[in-house]
Design a protein around this motif. Structure first.
Motif, mmCIF file in Angstrom:
data_model
loop_
_atom_site.group_PDB
_atom_site.id
_atom_site.type_symbol
_atom_site.label_atom_id
_atom_site.label_comp_id
_atom_site.label_asym_id
_atom_site.label_seq_id
_atom_site.Cartn_x
_atom_site.Cartn_y
_atom_site.Cartn_z
ATOM 1 N N VAL A 29 0.618 -1.057 -0.004
ATOM 2 C CA VAL A 29 0.042 0.422 -0.034
ATOM 3 C C VAL A 29 0.519 0.967 -0.094
ATOM 4 C CG1 VAL A 29 -1.516 0.959 1.418
ATOM 5 C CG2 VAL A 29 -2.221 -1.466 1.430
ATOM 6 N N ILE A 30 0.311 2.074 -0.878
ATOM 7 C CA ILE A 30 1.429 3.218 -0.602
ATOM 8 C C ILE A 30 -0.153 4.306 -0.595
ATOM 9 C CG2 ILE A 30 2.796 4.484 -2.141
ATOM 10 C CD1 ILE A 30 3.150 2.448 -3.759
ATOM 11 N N VAL A 31 0.576 5.140 0.831
ATOM 12 C CA VAL A 31 -0.516 6.058 0.676
ATOM 13 C C VAL A 31 0.836 8.092 0.562
ATOM 14 C CG1 VAL A 31 -1.222 7.848 2.832
ATOM 15 C CG2 VAL A 31 -1.024 5.296 2.324
ATOM 16 N N ILE A 32 0.160 8.419 -0.487
ATOM 17 C CA ILE A 32 0.720 9.841 -0.785
ATOM 18 C C ILE A 32 -0.152 11.263 -0.179
ATOM 19 C CG2 ILE A 32 0.817 11.457 -2.854
ATOM 20 C CD1 ILE A 32 0.719 9.023 -4.105
ATOM 21 N N GLY A 33 -0.069 11.849 0.794
ATOM 22 C CA GLY A 33 -0.353 13.022 1.497
ATOM 23 C C GLY A 33 -1.108 14.155 0.762
ATOM 24 N N GLU A 34 -0.930 13.383 -0.377
ATOM 25 C CA GLU A 34 -1.501 14.818 -1.453
ATOM 26 C C GLU A 34 -1.326 14.694 -2.610
ATOM 27 O OE1 GLU A 34 -2.286 19.378 -2.259
ATOM 28 O OE2 GLU A 34 -0.913 18.913 -1.164
ATOM 29 N N MET A 35 -2.214 14.742 -4.322
ATOM 30 C CA MET A 35 -2.087 14.740 -5.145
ATOM 31 C C MET A 35 -2.000 15.872 -5.796
ATOM 32 S SD MET A 35 -2.208 11.589 -7.332
ATOM 33 C CE MET A 35 -3.332 10.779 -6.961
ATOM 34 N N ARG A 36 -0.525 15.918 -6.021
ATOM 35 C CA ARG A 36 -0.778 17.696 -6.220
ATOM 36 C C ARG A 36 -0.523 17.816 -8.103
ATOM 37 N NH1 ARG A 36 3.874 19.106 -1.872
ATOM 38 N NH2 ARG A 36 2.074 18.653 -0.674
ATOM 39 N N ASP A 37 0.217 17.062 -8.538
ATOM 40 C CA ASP A 37 0.712 17.045 -10.041
ATOM 41 C C ASP A 37 0.637 16.093 -10.747
ATOM 42 O OD1 ASP A 37 2.985 15.255 -9.613
ATOM 43 O OD2 ASP A 37 4.761 17.094 -8.314
ATOM 44 N N SER A 38 1.051 15.559 -12.607
ATOM 45 C CA SER A 38 1.239 15.089 -12.820
ATOM 46 C C SER A 38 1.896 13.731 -12.927
ATOM 47 C CB SER A 38 1.691 15.435 -14.436
ATOM 48 O OG SER A 38 2.658 15.804 -14.529
ATOM 49 N N ALA A 39 2.777 13.699 -11.917
ATOM 50 C CA ALA A 39 4.011 13.397 -12.314
ATOM 51 C C ALA A 39 3.519 12.022 -10.244
ATOM 52 C CB ALA A 39 5.464 13.701 -10.884
ATOM 53 N N SER A 40 2.914 12.893 -9.113
ATOM 54 C CA SER A 40 2.012 12.168 -8.628
ATOM 55 C C SER A 40 1.085 11.203 -9.300
ATOM 56 C CB SER A 40 2.004 13.025 -7.394
ATOM 57 O OG SER A 40 1.312 14.016 -8.150
#
Length: 365
Positions: free
Chosen positions: A200-211
């Motif tokens: 599981v990968i948790v990304i604090g905020e989706m903020r750009d095309s790379a994320s």
């Protein structure tokens, strides 16, 4: 620092969610959604600069001088953990602090619907937790991580800016990485995360095309990715993701999203008669009909698909608000004040249900 510490301790004792500090202005707490001035010495410029010199992490000081705004976490013994945003207005700094609950609360405690457990138990795909700033996205995301932690043997890696909730390993193994301390940037952390054997990968905020592309790539090869996004409803979240990309790349991204998206949760906070704050939640699951709409670019029809998907666990904001009123949890006035379509909700209370296209689907009594 003594006055600053007393302010934070007082906020926690008062049950405040937020603290606002501004030079030559009263200290203000947000309690049960309302801004309340409190008795405390007025912050001076000298006092403010002294506090910043002590609490701003060293690696963020150049950014504060250059950008005039930063985010970081601050821990005070006896008061707990705070998410801090420092920004500049009229050439002086202002501080907004959000109190982070020490205990990660579970879905039932947060009044979140049972479908959340099923969403968190997915083996792959992208789950977006969305809403406006201050709508409780971080709290819901933490509840999802804790549910996995309690119920499954997973390797969970988070990328956060800053880290808010701290997790103890239970059934799962959790590593929390803070941008600027544990990794130089979101892009660097995301580039390397697949080499770290995550489930599981948790990304604090989706903020750009790379994320977004990192999330799609991870979901494509069998990982569950949970991320937050600033959008006002579930249907618009898909459009917001596409807006990260230039026009020439949006078609390809949309096709990939139609396959990899698992669920979109959007929430806003509403008040109960007892003075508590709870979330009203819109839920979109990537069912066959939703996937087909995304695949075909018919994003304007997603809201109608959500409304008709209650059997799968989906619900619109109006459906959620209606249920909260009928259960006696919130008042009808509170529901109407928070509805994206108050006239349609008002008619629903009167027994008339309208579709997204404003056609009468059914009428009762």
């Amino acid at each position: 620092m003594e006055v600053f510490s007393r302010i934070l301790q007082g906020a926690v004792a008062a049950g405040a969610s937020d603290i606002h500090l501004k030079v030559n202005s009263p200290v203000v707490f947000r309690v049960s959604g309302e801004l309340v001035p409190v008795e405390a010495p007025l912050p001076t410029t000298e006092w403010f600069n002294t506090i910043l010199a002590k609490i701003v992490p060293e690696h963020l000081r150049p950014q504060l001088e250059h950008d005039h705004e930063i985010d970081f976490a601050y821990m005070l013994a006896g008061a707990g953990r705070f998410r801090v945003n420092v920004f500049q207005q009229r050439s002086t700094y202002v501080m907004a602090l959000r109190a982070v609950k020490a205990q990660v609360r579970l879905f039932q405690e947060l009044h979140l619907p049972p479908v959340f457990a099923h969403i968190a138990e997915a083996h792959r795909g992208i789950v977006l937790v969305t809403g406006a700033t201050g709508s409780g996205k971080s709290t819901t995301l933490a509840a999802m991580v804790e549910h996995i932690n309690i119920t499954a043997k997973k390797h969970i890696i988070t990328l956060e800016d800053p880290i808010e909730y701290l997790f103890d390993d239970k059934q799962s193994v959790i590593e929390q990485r803070e941008v600027g301390i544990d990794t130089t940037s979101f892009s660097s952390g995301l580039k390397n995360v697949l080499r770290q054997d995550p489930d599981v990968i948790v990304i604090g905020e989706m903020r750009d095309s790379a994320s977004v592309m990192a999330a799609i790539s991870a979901a494509n090869i069998g990982h569950l990715v949970i991320a937050t996004l600033h959008t006002v409803d579930a249907a618009k979240s898909v459009q917001r993701i596409l807006e990260f990309f230039p026009g020439s790349d949006r078609e390809t991204t949309r096709q990939q999203l139609a396959t990899t998206l698992h669920a979109v949760i959007c929430q806003r906070l509403v008040g109960t008669p007892a003075g508590a704050i709870i979330p009203a939640v819109e839920v979109m699951l990537n069912t066959a009909s939703v996937s087909k709409l995304i695949h075909g670019g018919n994003l304007e029809k997603l809201s109608a698909a959500i409304e008709l998907g209650t059997g799968d666990g989906m619900q619109t904001f109006d459906q959620a608000l209606y249920d909260l009123v009928k259960s006696g949890t919130i008042s009808q006035e509170e529901a109407l004040a928070n509805s994206p379509t108050p006239e349609a909700l008002k008619m629903r209370f009167q027994g008339v249900i309208l579709s997204e296209s404003r056609r009468i689907l059914s009428a009762r009594g």
